[in-house]
Motif scaffolding. Structure first.
Motif, mmCIF file in Angstrom:
data_model
loop_
_atom_site.group_PDB
_atom_site.id
_atom_site.type_symbol
_atom_site.label_atom_id
_atom_site.label_comp_id
_atom_site.label_asym_id
_atom_site.label_seq_id
_atom_site.Cartn_x
_atom_site.Cartn_y
_atom_site.Cartn_z
ATOM 1 N N VAL A 71 0.687 3.999 -2.580
ATOM 2 C CA VAL A 71 0.247 5.534 -2.577
ATOM 3 C C VAL A 71 1.142 6.588 -2.795
ATOM 4 O O VAL A 71 1.031 7.653 -3.639
ATOM 5 N N PRO A 101 0.816 -1.221 0.046
ATOM 6 C CA PRO A 101 0.052 0.170 0.215
ATOM 7 C C PRO A 101 0.944 1.324 0.074
ATOM 8 O O PRO A 101 0.418 2.245 -0.582
ATOM 9 N N LYS A 102 1.935 1.434 0.608
ATOM 10 C CA LYS A 102 2.886 2.290 0.556
ATOM 11 C C LYS A 102 3.582 2.810 -0.696
ATOM 12 O O LYS A 102 3.515 3.950 -1.064
#
Length: 198
Positions: A23, A19-20
């Motif tokens: 993003v 997810p990082k």
């Protein structure tokens, strides 16, 4: 393997690697899709400052990342000024700077093992094309970690030249740097072979 990872407990450190990365990729894409203007350059700079002032990183690290990439930015702005106007040069250089420092944020806040696992999962569909996702992820991870190693070797060679009273000659820099880079590549190859990677 040398890594850029800095242990911490901030928001970026707590986010899972996948997810990082998603993003940060979306932020970089958003910055790159902004129209070419001084306002876009200011927005790109503000985004970088906000991302680095999250607890656990700090603006000092942003300055360090910009200093490390200074020559990329100098070449970018010079090329843009040569062929385009100052507004385009400012906007495009800030896009490049944002992409580089935000990518650096991923490496700074993610251990190599987690990054490798996330890359392997993301590259899973390549198995349909008979490409081993593990090897592809390993190649990407090794590449990401080799760049700071080479930068460190270049710095060591420059410091050794200064300590010996040598000048800034490219010829005197290139040979020792090439020898050290080849030694690193040889050691990396041996380490990968010892772990069964061919």
């Amino acid at each position: 393997m040398l890594t850029l990872y800095r242990p911490g407990t901030g928001l970026w450190h707590r986010l899972p690697a996948g997810p990082k990365a998603a993003v940060l990729m979306m932020i970089v894409l958003g910055v790159c899709l902004l129209p070419v203007s001084y306002t876009s350059a200011a927005i790109a700079a503000a985004v970088c400052v906000v991302c680095y002032t999250v607890p656990g990183i700090g603006p000092r690290e942003l300055v360090r990342q910009l200093y490390i990439t200074r020559w990329i930015l100098v070449v970018t702005v010079a090329g843009q000024l040569l062929f385009l106007g100052p507004e385009e040069a400012a906007a495009n250089t800030m896009r490049v700077a944002a992409a580089v420092v935000l990518s650096g944020l991923l490496a700074l806040t993610t251990p190599v093992s987690e990054l490798l696992d996330a890359l392997e999962r993301a590259l899973g569909p390549l198995a349909l094309l008979r490409i081993d996702p593990q090897r592809a992820a390993l190649v990407l991870a090794v590449t990401l970690n080799t760049l700071p190693v080479l930068a460190g070797l270049a710095r060591d060679v420059r410091e050794a030249q200064r300590a010996r009273g040598g000048g800034q000659s490219l010829r005197h820099f290139a040979m020792p740097f090439l020898v050290l880079a080849l030694k690193h590549a040889d050691a990396l190859g041996d380490a990968l072979t010892a772990r069964g990677v061919r």
